[in-house]
Design a protein around this motif. Structure first.
Motif, PDB file in Angstrom:
ATOM      1  N   GLY A 129      16.720 -36.166 -63.324  1.00 37.16           N
ATOM      2  CA  GLY A 129      16.363 -36.018 -61.688  1.00 37.16           C
ATOM      3  C   GLY A 129      15.636 -34.431 -61.615  1.00 37.16           C
ATOM      4  O   GLY A 129      15.150 -34.131 -60.780  1.00 37.16           O
ATOM      5  N   THR A 130      15.687 -33.767 -62.714  1.00 34.33           N
ATOM      6  CA  THR A 130      14.734 -32.497 -62.663  1.00 34.33           C
ATOM      7  C   THR A 130      14.046 -32.131 -64.103  1.00 34.33           C
ATOM      8  O   THR A 130      14.660 -32.549 -65.183  1.00 34.33           O
ATOM      9  N   MET A 131      13.091 -31.508 -63.870  1.00 31.73           N
ATOM     10  CA  MET A 131      12.374 -30.730 -65.162  1.00 31.73           C
ATOM     11  C   MET A 131      12.930 -29.650 -65.564  1.00 31.73           C
ATOM     12  O   MET A 131      12.329 -29.020 -66.561  1.00 31.73           O
ATOM     13  N   PHE A 132      13.641 -28.951 -64.825  1.00 33.85           N
ATOM     14  CA  PHE A 132      14.508 -27.612 -65.165  1.00 33.85           C
ATOM     15  C   PHE A 132      15.208 -28.102 -66.490  1.00 33.85           C
ATOM     16  O   PHE A 132      15.914 -28.924 -66.852  1.00 33.85           O
ATOM     17  N   SER A 133      15.236 -26.843 -67.542  1.00 33.85           N
ATOM     18  CA  SER A 133      16.141 -27.056 -68.752  1.00 33.85           C
ATOM     19  C   SER A 133      17.578 -26.969 -68.316  1.00 33.85           C
ATOM     20  O   SER A 133      17.754 -26.528 -67.129  1.00 33.85           O
ATOM     21  N   ASP A 134      18.399 -27.331 -69.184  1.00 34.71           N
ATOM     22  CA  ASP A 134      19.645 -27.038 -69.035  1.00 34.71           C
ATOM     23  C   ASP A 134      20.065 -25.794 -68.825  1.00 34.71           C
ATOM     24  O   ASP A 134      21.215 -25.398 -67.994  1.00 34.71           O
ATOM     25  N   LEU A 135      19.540 -24.740 -69.665  1.00 40.15           N
ATOM     26  CA  LEU A 135      19.942 -23.250 -69.495  1.00 40.15           C
ATOM     27  C   LEU A 135      19.476 -22.932 -68.099  1.00 40.15           C
ATOM     28  O   LEU A 135      20.254 -22.044 -67.685  1.00 40.15           O
ATOM     29  N   GLU A 136      18.211 -23.372 -67.632  1.00 44.50           N
ATOM     30  CA  GLU A 136      17.855 -22.969 -66.497  1.00 44.50           C
ATOM     31  C   GLU A 136      18.732 -23.503 -65.407  1.00 44.50           C
ATOM     32  O   GLU A 136      19.236 -22.673 -64.235  1.00 44.50           O
ATOM     33  N   LEU A 137      19.316 -24.630 -65.398  1.00 37.88           N
ATOM     34  CA  LEU A 137      20.417 -25.080 -64.284  1.00 37.88           C
ATOM     35  C   LEU A 137      21.418 -24.310 -64.264  1.00 37.88           C
ATOM     36  O   LEU A 137      22.126 -23.969 -63.429  1.00 37.88           O
ATOM     37  N   LYS A 138      21.898 -24.163 -65.607  1.00 40.40           N
ATOM     38  CA  LYS A 138      23.176 -23.237 -65.656  1.00 40.40           C
ATOM     39  C   LYS A 138      22.888 -21.790 -65.043  1.00 40.40           C
ATOM     40  O   LYS A 138      23.780 -21.161 -64.450  1.00 40.40           O
ATOM     41  N   ARG A 139      21.870 -21.164 -65.336  1.00 40.06           N
ATOM     42  CA  ARG A 139      21.447 -20.033 -64.659  1.00 40.06           C
ATOM     43  C   ARG A 139      21.544 -20.016 -63.316  1.00 40.06           C
ATOM     44  O   ARG A 139      22.029 -19.313 -62.574  1.00 40.06           O
ATOM     45  N   ARG A 140      20.829 -21.038 -62.748  1.00 40.64           N
ATOM     46  CA  ARG A 140      20.878 -21.143 -61.409  1.00 40.64           C
ATOM     47  C   ARG A 140      22.458 -21.474 -60.762  1.00 40.64           C
ATOM     48  O   ARG A 140      22.705 -20.811 -59.744  1.00 40.64           O
ATOM     49  N   LYS A 141      23.428 -22.132 -61.254  1.00 41.52           N
ATOM     50  CA  LYS A 141      24.443 -22.202 -60.918  1.00 41.52           C
ATOM     51  C   LYS A 141      25.312 -21.030 -60.824  1.00 41.52           C
ATOM     52  O   LYS A 141      26.145 -20.782 -60.150  1.00 41.52           O
ATOM     53  N   LYS A 142      25.136 -20.156 -61.812  1.00 48.18           N
ATOM     54  CA  LYS A 142      25.629 -18.887 -62.055  1.00 48.18           C
ATOM     55  C   LYS A 142      25.071 -17.952 -60.906  1.00 48.18           C
ATOM     56  O   LYS A 142      26.007 -17.156 -60.338  1.00 48.18           O
ATOM     57  N   LEU A 143      23.830 -17.907 -60.574  1.00 50.64           N
ATOM     58  CA  LEU A 143      23.437 -17.099 -59.509  1.00 50.64           C
ATOM     59  C   LEU A 143      23.959 -17.633 -58.239  1.00 50.64           C
ATOM     60  O   LEU A 143      24.139 -16.746 -57.358  1.00 50.64           O
ATOM     61  N   ALA A 144      24.031 -18.823 -57.895  1.00 59.80           N
ATOM     62  CA  ALA A 144      24.629 -19.319 -56.749  1.00 59.80           C
ATOM     63  C   ALA A 144      25.982 -18.874 -56.449  1.00 59.80           C
ATOM     64  O   ALA A 144      26.483 -18.789 -55.493  1.00 59.80           O
ATOM     65  N   LYS A 145      26.620 -19.194 -57.584  1.00 61.73           N
ATOM     66  CA  LYS A 145      28.096 -18.825 -57.594  1.00 61.73           C
ATOM     67  C   LYS A 145      28.378 -17.202 -57.269  1.00 61.73           C
ATOM     68  O   LYS A 145      29.215 -16.870 -56.572  1.00 61.73           O
ATOM     69  N   ALA A 146      27.656 -16.471 -57.821  1.00 61.91           N
ATOM     70  CA  ALA A 146      27.559 -15.082 -57.494  1.00 61.91           C
ATOM     71  C   ALA A 146      27.289 -14.742 -56.191  1.00 61.91           C
ATOM     72  O   ALA A 146      27.750 -13.920 -55.630  1.00 61.91           O
ATOM     73  N   ALA A 147      26.151 -15.483 -55.676  1.00 64.21           N
ATOM     74  CA  ALA A 147      25.747 -15.078 -54.177  1.00 64.21           C
ATOM     75  C   ALA A 147      26.769 -15.381 -53.282  1.00 64.21           C
ATOM     76  O   ALA A 147      26.970 -14.964 -52.348  1.00 64.21           O
ATOM     77  N   ALA A 148      27.550 -16.712 -53.689  1.00 59.04           N
ATOM     78  CA  ALA A 148      28.426 -17.104 -52.865  1.00 59.04           C
ATOM     79  C   ALA A 148      29.688 -16.438 -52.647  1.00 59.04           C
ATOM     80  O   ALA A 148      30.399 -16.119 -51.743  1.00 59.04           O
ATOM     81  N   LYS A 149      30.196 -15.641 -53.967  1.00 53.09           N
ATOM     82  CA  LYS A 149      31.059 -14.649 -53.912  1.00 53.09           C
ATOM     83  C   LYS A 149      30.744 -13.481 -53.041  1.00 53.09           C
ATOM     84  O   LYS A 149      31.456 -12.805 -52.451  1.00 53.09           O
ATOM     85  N   GLY A 150      29.511 -12.864 -53.234  1.00 58.97           N
ATOM     86  CA  GLY A 150      28.982 -11.746 -52.484  1.00 58.97           C
ATOM     87  C   GLY A 150      29.060 -12.113 -50.833  1.00 58.97           C
ATOM     88  O   GLY A 150      29.235 -11.113 -50.017  1.00 58.97           O
ATOM     89  N   THR A 151      28.538 -13.297 -50.437  1.00 57.34           N
ATOM     90  CA  THR A 151      29.067 -13.528 -48.965  1.00 57.34           C
ATOM     91  C   THR A 151      30.310 -13.831 -48.456  1.00 57.34           C
ATOM     92  O   THR A 151      30.489 -13.572 -47.168  1.00 57.34           O
ATOM     93  N   ALA A 152      31.166 -14.260 -49.375  1.00 54.41           N
ATOM     94  CA  ALA A 152      32.553 -14.295 -49.112  1.00 54.41           C
ATOM     95  C   ALA A 152      33.290 -13.112 -48.730  1.00 54.41           C
ATOM     96  O   ALA A 152      34.475 -13.220 -48.209  1.00 54.41           O
ATOM     97  N   LYS A 153      32.748 -11.972 -49.292  1.00 53.09           N
ATOM     98  CA  LYS A 153      33.598 -10.628 -49.112  1.00 53.09           C
ATOM     99  C   LYS A 153      33.427 -10.234 -47.828  1.00 53.09           C
ATOM    100  O   LYS A 153      32.746 -10.294 -47.199  1.00 53.09           O
TER     101      LYS A 153
END
Length: 153
Positions: A129-153
């Protein structure tokens, strides 16, 4: 480039590269060639375009601005080719025997894109469903998780 490659309409995306002759596994099919640019220069050049034919290579933040046969090889989650980098040149090689008439395909494994998504329309049974690499998907997931933590504070 191998003889017998043609460009014609593709059900995957606009135009595709097809072979009119059988290709043996391991054969070098074509080179992904074109002008070399820094990623920054390419971003400036193509900032208002939806479609580009940029191919990242090396570890110096460089891209090839695709020109020629290689730029028409479409993405698929079930490819019959792969790309190989040798001395800052990109080659498309067959990863299995390819029959005459088949469209040539490789996994784009996109990374470092400014786009929110890069949907895949290859139609393969195993389509991710995506042309992104597995590494890019992991990188984006990590960034989204960090952003969610930052807004939760």
């Amino acid at each position: 480039m191998l003889p017998g490659l043609i460009i014609r309409s593709s059900s995957i995306h606009a135009a595709g590269c097809y072979t009119m002759r059988a290709i043996k596994k391991g054969a070098r099919v074509c080179e992904y060639d074109g002008p070399r640019l820094t990623k920054e220069a390419a971003d400036d050049l193509y900032q208002d375009r939806m479609v580009t034919y940029l191919f990242g290579y090396g570890d110096k933040d460089m891209v090839i601005d695709g020109f020629g046969t290689g730029m028409f090889v479409n993405h698929s989650c079930n490819p019959n080719c792969e790309t190989i980098e040798e001395d800052e040149r990109i080659y498309v090689n067959a990863i299995r025997d390819i029959a005459a008439g088949e469209e040539l395909l490789y996994e784009y494994n996109l990374y470092d894109s400014d786009d929110a998504s890069q949907d895949c329309y290859c139609g393969a049974k195993n389509c991710r469903g995506t042309m992104f690499s597995d590494l890019e998907l992991k990188r984006r997931k990590k960034l989204a998780k960090a952003a969610a933590k930052g807004t939760a504070k």
